[in-house]
Scaffold this motif. Structure first.
Motif, PDB file in Angstrom:
ATOM      1  N   UNK A 120       0.914  -1.327   0.083  1.00 49.71           N
ATOM      2  CA  UNK A 120      -0.013   0.024   0.069  1.00 49.71           C
ATOM      3  C   UNK A 120       0.893   1.132   0.084  1.00 49.71           C
ATOM      4  N   UNK A 121       1.956   1.102   0.522  1.00 42.40           N
ATOM      5  CA  UNK A 121       2.833   2.253   0.418  1.00 42.40           C
ATOM      6  C   UNK A 121       4.337   1.727   0.698  1.00 42.40           C
ATOM      7  N   UNK A 153      -2.532   4.154   5.533  1.00 34.93           N
ATOM      8  CA  UNK A 153      -3.173   4.238   4.304  1.00 34.93           C
ATOM      9  C   UNK A 153      -4.326   3.437   4.368  1.00 34.93           C
ATOM     10  N   UNK A 154      -4.622   2.339   5.596  1.00 36.94           N
ATOM     11  CA  UNK A 154      -5.898   2.009   5.669  1.00 36.94           C
ATOM     12  C   UNK A 154      -7.115   2.674   5.886  1.00 36.94           C
ATOM     13  N   UNK A 155      -6.433   3.880   6.702  1.00 35.90           N
ATOM     14  CA  UNK A 155      -7.543   5.336   6.774  1.00 35.90           C
ATOM     15  C   UNK A 155      -8.004   5.871   5.823  1.00 35.90           C
ATOM     16  N   UNK A 211       2.503   5.725  -4.208  1.00 37.28           N
ATOM     17  CA  UNK A 211       2.797   6.866  -3.920  1.00 37.28           C
ATOM     18  C   UNK A 211       1.592   7.524  -3.886  1.00 37.28           C
ATOM     19  N   UNK A 212       0.541   7.229  -4.369  1.00 37.56           N
ATOM     20  CA  UNK A 212      -0.764   7.925  -4.509  1.00 37.56           C
ATOM     21  C   UNK A 212      -1.574   7.548  -3.232  1.00 37.56           C
ATOM     22  N   UNK A 213      -1.233   6.334  -2.752  1.00 36.18           N
ATOM     23  CA  UNK A 213      -1.830   6.002  -1.343  1.00 36.18           C
ATOM     24  C   UNK A 213      -0.959   7.058  -0.458  1.00 36.18           C
ATOM     25  N   UNK A 214       0.179   7.008  -0.273  1.00 36.80           N
ATOM     26  CA  UNK A 214       0.955   7.778   0.532  1.00 36.80           C
ATOM     27  C   UNK A 214       0.636   9.328   0.682  1.00 36.80           C
TER      28      UNK A 214
END
Length: 312
Positions: free
Chosen positions: A41-42, A234-236, A249-252
């Motif tokens: 996810x990151x 990222x889970x939030x 990087x978009x999730x970050x």
């Protein structure tokens, strides 16, 4: 309610995943979940081994059930190939393998350059993919010309005595109806009693419902929050972003909307068993038959030992 352990491929290297599986089995966990990702996810999580290699290794390391949570058989890998992988996994695990499936995320599935479909289309693709896999598990040659998939004279030779069970992940009314219609069980990471009730009312009956949550074992709650927020803030990420963002990087970037206090409120952190017990109770109260717990960060051996002492 049975308690299992969740292996996070996004965060741990292959040898660490096998170590955790052995520790979980020795501690008395009922079974294992394992995530199926191409990307983490990151970048802080930093891992993403090929799940089918890990599942093969697990067959030589443990003797407890293993469920993918979840595999997306609609885009990155053709469902005929997933059917072969699942059949081999079921043979290796002596029938203790369950194929958990869902409609996936662009994060993992866009990598071939194929268009990322809308949610309704992905549900239709998933239903057809499950049908294709079940045809192949019957053992005859299969030719299938469907709306989304083509299979030409394919046969799976290495198969278990009974076809693998397929559990379906669902988070909304339409997807729960599909899960109830085509699934041998239900998967969710939300302790939502209404969705479990809908699954059973729409045809799921007494089929198993599996849930899961993460926690972060640490010396103090504050330390746990810091580790959890760095690795799994990222889970939030809210709404449908988790399904459409294409890269870590978009999730970050999106995770900048998630504060440490939001992480504190959403995850049990630290050494005190009480918050973990409260989270387990939410899943029991929602009607789940099984719940799988994952540790965040490096202190997974202590997390597993805490569960052994307090809950298993």
């Amino acid at each position: 309610m049975r308690i299992g352990y969740f292996l996070s491929c996004e965060e741990y290297a292959p040898d660490q995943l096998i170590e955790q599986a052995r520790l979980a089995q020795d501690a008395g966990f009922h079974g294992l979940w394992i995530s199926d990702h191409f990307h983490p996810w990151n970048d802080a999580q930093g891992q993403s081994p090929f799940v089918w290699s890990i599942i093969g290794a697990l067959s030589q390391a443990v003797r407890i059930p293993v469920t993918t949570a979840v595999t997306c058989p609609i885009l990155r890998i053709h469902p005929a190939v997933i059917a072969q992988a699942a059949a081999t996994s079921a043979v290796l695990h002596d029938g203790r393998f369950v194929l958990g499936v869902g409609t996936g995320e662009a994060l993992n599935e866009h990598i071939t350059g194929a268009r990322w479909p809308f949610a309704e289309e992905r549900l239709d693709m998933l239903e057809e993919a499950v049908d294709v896999m079940r045809q192949l598990w019957e053992g005859d040659f299969v030719t299938h010309h469907g709306r989304h998939y083509t299979v030409e004279q394919a046969r799976i030779y290495t198969r278990p005595p009974a076809a693998p069970k397929v559990y379906v992940s669902a988070f909304g009314p339409r997807s729960v109806q599909v899960a109830a219609r085509i699934g041998d069980g239900y998967i969710s990471t939300q302790p939502d009693a209404d969705l479990v009730k809908q699954f059973r009312q729409f045809g799921g009956g007494d089929k198993p419902a599996q849930g899961a949550f993460k926690g972060c074992y640490a010396a103090t709650e504050d330390e746990g929050v810091r580790v959890a927020h760095r690795l799994w803030g990222t889970s939030g990420v809210p709404g449908e972003l988790a399904q459409v963002l294409p890269s870590p990087r978009h999730f970050e970037q999106a995770a900048q909307l998630v504060t440490p206090e939001m992480t504190r409120e959403s995850l049990p952190c630290g050494p005190d068993p009480a918050p973990y017990a409260e989270q387990l109770k939410t899943y029991a109260d929602a009607g789940f038959d099984e719940v799988y717990v994952a540790n965040i960060g490096p202190r997974y051996a202590e997390f597993i030992d805490m569960f052994r002492r307090e809950f298993l």
